[in-house]
Enzyme design. Structure first.
Site, short mmCIF file in Angstrom:
data_model
loop_
_atom_site.label_atom_id
_atom_site.label_comp_id
_atom_site.label_asym_id
_atom_site.label_seq_id
_atom_site.Cartn_x
_atom_site.Cartn_y
_atom_site.Cartn_z
N HIS A 126 0.81 -1.22 0.00
CA HIS A 126 0.00 0.00 0.00
C HIS A 126 0.84 1.27 0.00
O HIS A 126 0.32 2.35 -0.23
CB HIS A 126 -0.94 -0.01 1.21
CG HIS A 126 -2.03 -1.03 1.08
ND1 HIS A 126 -3.32 -0.68 0.73
CD2 HIS A 126 -2.04 -2.38 1.20
CE1 HIS A 126 -4.06 -1.77 0.66
NE2 HIS A 126 -3.31 -2.82 0.94
N ASP A 183 3.48 9.40 -0.67
CA ASP A 183 2.29 8.65 -0.25
C ASP A 183 2.02 7.57 -1.28
O ASP A 183 2.05 7.86 -2.49
CB ASP A 183 1.09 9.61 -0.18
CG ASP A 183 0.12 9.26 0.95
OD1 ASP A 183 0.05 8.09 1.32
OD2 ASP A 183 -0.58 10.17 1.43
#
Ligand code: ADQ
Length: 464
Positions: free
Chosen positions: A156, A364
């Site tokens: 992720h 991110d």
């Protein structure tokens, strides 16, 4: 249809109102709903002595199976290797990554405990999907225990560039364990490229096809699958009574001023200090705008046991206090800085009330807040998304977001002005382009994209 066994560090029991959960938990809940399967992981609780006892629960259409861990496990595996070693390293922060053999040992021990406990739950036709950086070696652990199923892994967070990854003492061994999977998924091509680069140059893997690597007798397929949100659910949430009330409350308290909103876990990767400084720059450069706007930053604390998180918290309070001290007036405060979590429908109402969504992480994997902000907007009068070019989400949302370099206070300041002055027809046009993506490439699309590749891959082990 095969059962889907999802394994992740934390399992959160579904709740309709949500709370301050991480993006992974929110996404997996949506991915497993109406799918036959089990979600297995750590309960978040401690136990005196690890027993491997599994607690099964069924709620909201999802079966969860959780285990408790020992204090030392949590210290070394979770607070240690996961959050003090891998998280900073994978977000390019080798300056704060801590390399300790004790952490690495604890990480392997806990992964073994997961493998031991989950193995008996796996039936021959199941497909197994392991999630995130806490569980990198789990696939290998399952293979060692005779598991021949198709096993996939999804990361992720970013995969760091090769030269940074190489600073981790266990980099080669850890990366090699990924070859126990049939498929490894990344949020973007950029992270997949970094992984491929490391595997080829540091491990000697061979590229058989653009997305297929071979190392010794193992073949691994790579896939880029950007995670999405449950857009339908979020649009509905933004129209709920709770959302309408939150919207009204925000608009009333704004007394005609434009609200800029930031919503992030309190984490150094989210660029909060830089964001505050960019906003300060904007206030400095545009005195005429000062009382026309305010920034609402919602940042619930996370990982409070880790020192770098305590530091960022103190630092942010200092910066917000200083900016408010310099610019506030009796009838205006430039930054409202809030440290609590909110139910998802309330959050949706807050997003909708904001003229600007400010999402400026320094790095991110994806960033779901950006997508939630888009989904919550009023199609007739949408706000503007200002998005870091270093968020995985930028690859999909560049079609409509104002992209910025989050390290540059000047760029942030310029972007804020541009967004505030943007005419409605342009806002609508940009929003439509983003919304098209958010609603098409949603969380179910993501799950499908990954599981399709996984079902089609291998399984080499099954055949042997
Ligand atoms: P996170 O780093 O947790 O996720 P993100 O993707 O932005 O980051 O997800 C945060 C989630 O928490 C969002 O759903 C948001 O609504 C929720 N949240 C944040 N603050 C909240 C608050 N105050 N109240 C309630 N809810 C709040 C990791 C990676 C990301 C990746 C996801 C999923 O770091 O890059 O997008 O996993 O893959």
């Amino acid at each position: 249809m095969s059962r889907l066994i999802i394994i992740s560090n934390r399992v959160s029991t579904p709740s309709p109102t949500g709370g301050a959960q991480g993006g992974l938990a929110v996404a997996l809940q949506a991915a497993l709903r109406e799918y036959r399967g089990i979600w297995f992981g750590w309960s978040g609780e401690t136990t005196e002595t690890f027993t491997g006892h599994i607690n099964f629960q069924r709620a909201g259409g999802v079966t969860t199976a959780t285990i408790d861990l020992e204090e030392q496990d949590i210290e070394e595996y979770y607070n240690g290797y996961a959050n003090r070693t891998l998280w900073p390293l994978f977000h390019y922060r080798i300056d704060i990554a801590e390399y300790e053999r004790g952490f690495a040992g604890g990480y392997l021990r806990v992964n073994d405990r997961f493998a031991d406990t989950v193995r008996p739950l796996i039936e021959p036709d199941d497909i197994v999907w392991v999630q995130d950086y806490h569980m990198i070696p789990l696939g290998q652990g399952l293979r060692e225990r005779g598991c021949r199923n198709r096993i996939g892994f999804f990361l992720h967070i970013p995969w760091p560039p090769r030269r940074l990854m190489a600073t981790l003492p266990e980099a080669a061994d850890l990366t090699r364990t990924l070859f126990a999977y049939d498929v490894v998924g990344f949020q973007t091509d950029e992270w997949a490229d970094s992984f491929r680069d490391f595997a080829i140059h540091e491990l000697g893997a061979v590229l058989e096809e653009p997305d297929v690597l071979r190392l010794d007798d193992r073949t691994l397929r790579l896939v880029s699958a950007p995670i999405g949100i449950d857009a339908t659910e979020f649009v509905a949430a933004s129209r709920s009574t709770a959302a309408k009330l939150a919207f009204r409350r925000m608009r009333d308290s704004a007394v005609g001023r434009d609200m800029i909103v930031g919503v992030d876990r309190l984490d150094y990767s989210k660029g909060l200090e830089e964001r505050f400084l960019g906003y300060e720059r904007f206030l400095q450069e545009h005195p005429e705008e000062r009382k026309e706007v305010f920034l609402l930053q919602i940042a619930p604390p996370s990982r409070g046991e880790v020192e770098s998180y305590q530091r960022i918290r103190t630092s942010l309070e200092g910066i917000a206090g200083r900016i408010n001290g310099v610019y506030a007036d009796v009838d205006w405060v430039p930054i409202r800085y809030v440290n609590q979590g909110y139910p998802r429908d309330v959050l949706a109402g807050i997003y909708r009330a904001a003229r600007i969504g400010l999402v400026t992480p320094l790095r991110d994997g994806m960033n779901l807040v950006a997508k939630e902000y888009v989904a919550a907007q009023d199609p007739e009068d949408p706000g503007v998304l200002i998005l870091s070019r270093f968020a995985g989400a930028a690859a999909q949302l560049a079609v409509g977001a104002v992209l910025v370099n989050p390290y540059s206070a000047e760029e942030l300041s310029d972007a804020l002005l541009l967004a505030l002055k943007m005419p409605r027809d342009q806002r609508i046009e940009r929003w439509r382009a983003m919304m098209e993506n958010v609603s098409t490439e949603d969380v179910l699309w993501w799950r499908q994209r990954f599981t399709d590749v996984l079902e089609a891959a291998g399984p080499e082990y099954a055949a042997s």
